[in-house]
Design a protein around this motif. Structure first.
Motif, short mmCIF file in Angstrom:
data_model
loop_
_atom_site.label_atom_id
_atom_site.label_comp_id
_atom_site.label_asym_id
_atom_site.label_seq_id
_atom_site.Cartn_x
_atom_site.Cartn_y
_atom_site.Cartn_z
N LEU A 21 2.38 13.48 -9.86
CA LEU A 21 1.88 14.38 -8.83
C LEU A 21 1.61 13.59 -7.56
O LEU A 21 1.89 14.04 -6.45
N THR A 23 3.24 11.01 -6.60
CA THR A 23 4.54 10.78 -5.95
C THR A 23 4.92 11.98 -5.08
O THR A 23 5.40 11.82 -3.96
N ARG A 24 4.66 13.18 -5.60
CA ARG A 24 4.94 14.37 -4.79
C ARG A 24 4.06 14.41 -3.54
O ARG A 24 4.51 14.80 -2.47
N MET A 25 2.80 14.01 -3.69
CA MET A 25 1.90 13.99 -2.53
C MET A 25 2.43 13.01 -1.49
O MET A 25 2.41 13.29 -0.28
N GLN A 27 5.51 12.04 -1.16
CA GLN A 27 6.75 12.57 -0.56
C GLN A 27 6.43 13.51 0.58
O GLN A 27 7.08 13.50 1.63
N LYS A 28 5.39 14.31 0.38
CA LYS A 28 5.02 15.30 1.38
C LYS A 28 4.53 14.61 2.66
O LYS A 28 4.84 15.05 3.77
N TRP A 30 5.08 11.44 3.52
CA TRP A 30 5.70 10.14 3.56
C TRP A 30 5.85 9.58 4.97
O TRP A 30 5.53 8.42 5.24
N PHE A 216 3.48 5.36 -2.24
CA PHE A 216 3.55 5.91 -3.59
C PHE A 216 2.49 5.31 -4.49
O PHE A 216 1.93 5.98 -5.35
#
Lengths: 513, 228, 336
Positions: A21, A23-25, A27-28, A30, A216
């Protein structure tokens, strides 16, 4: 700041899923995180390179060492985003600078090598805890934290190193000089000469890897931290309960809501730190402590811990074993020139073996396919058709067990009132004749109707008689409807006609056909 | 709402959430597989040593076969799991949630070469970090994704109480939260459970409930929701 | 297949009040009405009717979009019964199936909100999408034919038939029904793609004089009542069965347990189901007594979901239906 504004889906996750999760944060957010990392590190990096042009590795080492400090603005960006607040880039820089000096010394000395660095960071940075309070809070949070967090630190470290070397070699390929080869690099490393360019490239590669990975890593730790607290304090339930309460709020004023509402807001992400917030944080964690004390007892050094050991071992073994392989390769190379004949022989033999293997498989393919297609069913089917009817029909249908004069016997049975047996005998005798004299192939599981169909398909002259017999038999056997005496007698008379001169009939059929 | 799932829509129009696994567990699984592989490698070297030159040739062939077939065989015949993946509780499936096929497994494992580029799996790492479903290049080509194996469909014990219906009809989310509070009664402190139950509107409870008995009533609701 | 019973001329002269004949006529009428809307799925229609006549529940397998909902709707309309549909999802709660009690603020009393299970025909779409708890609530209703809410049993109107669908795909996020639970379905029918000629007819029917692309059930007339169905279920039990056929049914079911390559065979409920379904099939076809052929015909849908293959056979690609076929071929049929 209050849970209703949280922008991640709250639910208890396992340790690795929490990192994902994160990693998704990352990505958002980034772009903003990446930019901040560069803003806070690149000037220093360039300065250090300029100061010690002969030691670029030292420059990158300093940047690496200061990670816990320049990761703070990244955490700031994430925490703002999770609670739906957004600061402009300049505000982030401004607040980020202030953050840099918070608990600076411990962060870059004894806390630097904590395997849970990014997991611990929010306690200091967002909850504003220090000293004993921080220690207790951390021990509470760690008491049941999964091994995944230190696993992440190790993995991210390995990934960073691999990317660093990958980047270096990547850049190396694009340099115009042709005397640079990366195998040369390894030899130079051993002899320790002519390394300046390599070190510079390594420093640059490492720098890129660091700023790429940092968002990350920070996000993984922060997400794990949120997950831990969410599990312990049941944030997901709180959120739903509050919404439920809000629906019914009009009817009654419940001051509990407000009282608790304040306590919950201790996850303080506001930049100017208030004293009140500090106190609340301590309050709630004191409450927390009770829970955790109980929980600590439940923790066992179970499989979770073993996993860490495993990965550490891995890390140790890998480079070693690779080195060994390389050594071996070198040795082999040397010996190979001496023993060229032997090697080529081995090669020829190996190829022959491979060729033989392929041919063998090609030959076997039909057999294999057949085996897979037919499976058990064909085995069973074979059994059925090979053994032929006599056995399958059981005692009743063996020729020997049938009376000499079927018709006479059957009529006798009819007269003695055994109607079913009478007709049954007639029918069984017919089947037996069909099998032995007319080569009908009846499977064990065939019903009367299916037998009849086969007889019809064979176009035997007795087919119409057999159909009549079958019909009467089925009506009697299953419908319990007795045929009239005359119709039975007719069937019995005709039986002899149809079956007795079997050989002749068969012969005749062949001639006709 | 940010979540770590990938949504799959079934032909009937319902959404299945797949919990996709990212860089950290996948890399760890890879290292465990590597360890197993290295063990095999040493055993083979040992055996090859006895066979001399021919053994060396044979060694390279067997090594090659094992190296490429190891993940494919495990993924296809062991429910999408190599030993490493199994120990981390993750597995490979198609992105629509169906089991991985031989051809997909073949593609994703052969394309490990692409993920290795330019050096040391840099492409693979970056792809896993920046792809929404944490796919590496091989996954993208093969249409596969790595997910967490689902937890067993087991029920956590809840405190027994005489089942009772809440006085107010609850939505699905609310019902599950009440049930979940009871299921987590051992993980949460008593104080926190009391606190959470005090958040709820009093219409939910039978009239004139003291605060401390609210939790007990919630457990009764949970028993009722679970279905006697 | 249809000529099985037709080849046996009935010897009793037809009296007017012959219940079997009346039932047969009524069922044919129902069948014809259903076939107006459901084209090219005769096998599935027959299985649904058999299941209805035998007072059992039907498990339908097949890819989506082949008219499962239409089939159930059509039956409901033809027998003028109620129809509800539940789409099973991962977050469906048991009370979404059965209903629940709620507190009415106005007159401060508990009231019952009946769930979709209170109906004649219940289409449970994709039962394997819901967790075991919810599946269990449906299976309980199927078994007990009553629902307990707040300690009060509520009896479901009869006839009550569940038609559950299950996708053949194994996919993540599905909760396979345990074999023991699958046993509660009397029959397992498959819906196949229609043949080209049927598909033509479907396209023609929908596009001519219809707006939109939904099948119309308007033209189906109600030709029977739920009461008729109950009466017919009773008549079905009166179809006569020779003793040799009970033995045959037992032989078949026992064979499923001893056959090589079978992990779990069918339970004792399967034997009952074989006989019940064979009787219903005979009634549907207009016969009066069960023959071995009827049992053989119904054996595949009765046994298919009650047994599972060993891992080896599964890897070899052998299907359960193949094994049933072998069993039917080799288990001795009663023959004189």
């Amino acid at each position: 700041m209050d849970l209703s504004k949280i922008s991640i889906k709250l639910r208890p996750r396992n340790g690795y899923a929490a990192i994902d999760l994160g990693t998704r944060m990352a990505q958002k957010n980034w772009k903003r995180m990446f930019l901040s990392a560069i803003i806070f590190t690149l000037p220093l990096f360039i300065l250090l390179i300029a100061l010690m042009p002969n030691n670029p590795i030292w420059a990158i080492f300093v940047i690496w060492w200061l990670k816990p400090v320049w990761e703070r603005p990244l955490l700031l960006i994430l925490s703002q985003d999770v609670f739906h607040q957004s600061l402009s880039q300049s505000e982030i820089i401004k607040h980020g600078f202030k953050l840099l000096f918070k608990q600076l010394i411990p962060s870059i000395t004894w806390r630097r090598f904590s395997p849970t660095r990014s997991f611990d960071a929010p306690v200091m940075q967002l909850e504003n805890l220090s000293g004993a309070a921080r220690r207790e809070r951390l021990s509470a949070l760690h008491s049941r934290s999964p091994s995944s967090i230190s696993g992440m630190t190790i993995m991210m470290h390995i990934v960073e190193e691999l990317i660093a070397f990958g980047m270096m070699l990547f850049i190396l390929q694009f340099l115009p000089t042709d005397d640079i080869e990366w195998t040369l690099f390894l030899e130079n490393m051993v002899s320790n000469t002519g390394l300046d360019l390599y070190y510079l490239l390594l420093a640059i590669g490492w720098y890129i890897a660091m700023v790429l990975i940092a968002p990350f890593y920070v996000a993984g730790g922060f997400s794990s931290y949120l997950n831990q607290r969410s599990i312990r304090e049941a944030w997901d339930l709180e959120l739903v309960f509050r919404q439920l309460a809000a629906k019914h709020k009009k009817k009654s004023f419940d001051y509990h809501n407000i009282a608790v509402g304040i306590i919950v807001s201790f996850l303080l992400i506001t930049i100017p730190v208030t004293k009140a917030a500090d106190e609340q944080a301590v309050d709630s964690y004191a409450q927390q402590k009770q829970t955790n004390k109980r929980n600590i007892e439940k923790i066992q050094s179970g499989p979770d811990y073993k996993r860490i050991e495993q990965t550490i071992e891995l890390k140790r073994i890998n480079p070693d074993s690779l080195d060994k392989n390389k050594d071996k390769d070198k040795e082999k190379e040397k010996s190979s020139s001496n023993n060229l004949f032997g090697k080529s022989l081995a090669e020829v033999l190996s190829w022959l073996f491979l060729l033989a293997l392929i041919i063998f498989i090609l030959f076997k393919i039909p057999a294999i396919i057949e085996y897979f297609n037919s499976g058990a069913s064909s085995k069973n089917a074979n059994l059925g058709s090979k053994k032929k009817p006599e056995q399958l029909f059981g005692l009743d249908l063996k020729q020997e067990t049938l009376p000499e004069d079927v018709v006479k016997e059957s009529k006798a049975l009819w007269h003695s009132g055994e109607h079913r047996d009478a007709l049954g005998l007639l029918y069984r005798a017919s089947l037996s004749k069909l099998i032995h004299d007319f080569n009908c192939e009846f499977e064990d599981g065939f019903t009367e109707l299916e037998c009849q169909t086969i007889v019809e398909r064979m176009q035997l002259p007795l087919a119409s008689y057999f159909a009549k017999l079958t019909t009467v038999w089925r009506l009697l056997a299953y419908g319990h409807q007795l045929p009239t005496e005359s119709s039975f007698m007719l069937l019995a008379e005709q039986w002899t006609q149809n079956f007795k001169p079997a050989v002749e009939v068969n012969h005749q059929a062949a001639v006709n056909g | 709402m940010l979540d770590n799932t990938s949504k799959v829509e079934t032909p009937e129009g319902i959404e299945l959430p797949l919990e996709v696994a990212g860089l950290v567990p996948r890399t760890m699984a890879y290292f465990i597989d590597l360890l197993i592989f290295l063990a095999l490698y040493y055993i083979l070297i040992l055996i090859a040593g006895f066979l001399g030159n021919f053994g060396e040739g044979l060694f390279y062939i067997i090594f090659f076969i094992i190296y490429w077939l190891y993940p494919i065989i495990f993924e296809v015949f062991r429910n999408g799991q190599t030993p490493g993946k199994k120990s981390l509780g993750i597995k490979v499936v198609h992105h629509d949630g169906t089991p991985v096929s031989l051809s997909s497994s073949f593609v994703r494992n052969i394309l490990l070469i692409a993920d290795f580029l330019p050096f040391f799996y840099t492409a693979g790492f970056l792809s896993m970090l920046f792809n929404k479903d944490f796919k590496r290049l091989g996954d993208m080509a093969a249409g596969t994704v790595v997910i967490y194996t689902e937890k067993e469909n087991k029920e956590d014990p809840i405190p027994t109480a005489k089942p009772r219906a809440p006085a107010v009809a609850l939505t699905l989310d609310e019902q599950r939260s009440v049930l979940s509070l009871a299921e987590r009664h051992q993980q949460l402190s008593e104080a926190r459970q009391q606190e959470l139950s005090s958040l709820l509107p009093e219409q939910l409870f039978s009239s004139k409930t003291e605060n401390h008995s609210r939790l007990k009533q919630l457990h009764a609701f949970a028993n009722w929701l679970r279905g006697h | 297949m249809n000529e099985t019973n037709d080849s046996i001329p009935s010897q009793t002269t037809e009296t007017k009040a012959d219940p079997f004949q009346l039932c047969h006529q009524k069922i044919q009428a129902i069948r014809n009405q259903i076939k107006k809307a459901v084209i090219g799925q005769d096998q599935a229609v027959d299985m649904a009717l058999v299941s209805l006549l035998a007072a059992g529940h039907l498990l339908i397998e097949g890819v989506p979009g082949l008219g499962k909902t239409l089939l159930v709707k059509s039956i409901a309309k033809a027998i003028s019964g109620d129809f509800t549909r539940i789409q099973f999802t991962p977050d469906l709660m048991p009370s979404d199936v059965t209903g629940h009690a709620f507190f009415d603020q106005k007159d401060s009393s508990f009231k019952i909100r009946k769930g979709p299970a209170f109906t004649n025909l219940l289409l449970a779409d994709e039962i394997n999408r819901a967790p075991a708890k919810t599946q269990a609530s449906l299976l309980e209703v199927m078994q007990e034919q009553q629902i307990t809410i707040e300690g009060q049993p509520h009896i479901i109107d009869k006839p009550f038939m569940v038609l559950a669908t299950q996708n053949p795909l194994e996919q993540e996020g599905t909760y396979a029904l345990p074999e023991a639970e699958l046993d509660r379905f009397l029959l397992n029918a498959t819906i196949e793609y229609p043949e080209a000629s049927s598909e033509e007819a479907i396209v023609k029917m929908i596009t001519e004089g219809h707006v939109g692309d939904s099948f119309a059930t308007e033209q189906i007339e109600a030709v029977a009542s739920p009461k008729d169905i109950l009466a017919m279920q009773k008549v079905a039990t009166k179809i006569s069965v020779d003793d040799s056929l009970y033995a045959y049914a037992v032989r078949l079911v026992q064979a499923t347990r001893q056959w090589p390559g079978i992990r779990t065979g069918a339970g004792p409920r399967a034997t009952l189901a074989l006989i019940r379904c064979a009787k219903a099939l005979v009634l549907l076809r207009g016969g009066r007594f069960v023959t071995p052929d009827d049992i053989k015909q119904i054996a595949t849908p009765v046994l298919r979901h009650r047994m599972s293959l060993s891992a080896e056979l599964e890897i070899e690609g052998v299907k359960v239906t193949n094994v049933i076929h072998d069993i039917l071929e080799q288990v001795e049929a009663p023959r004189g």
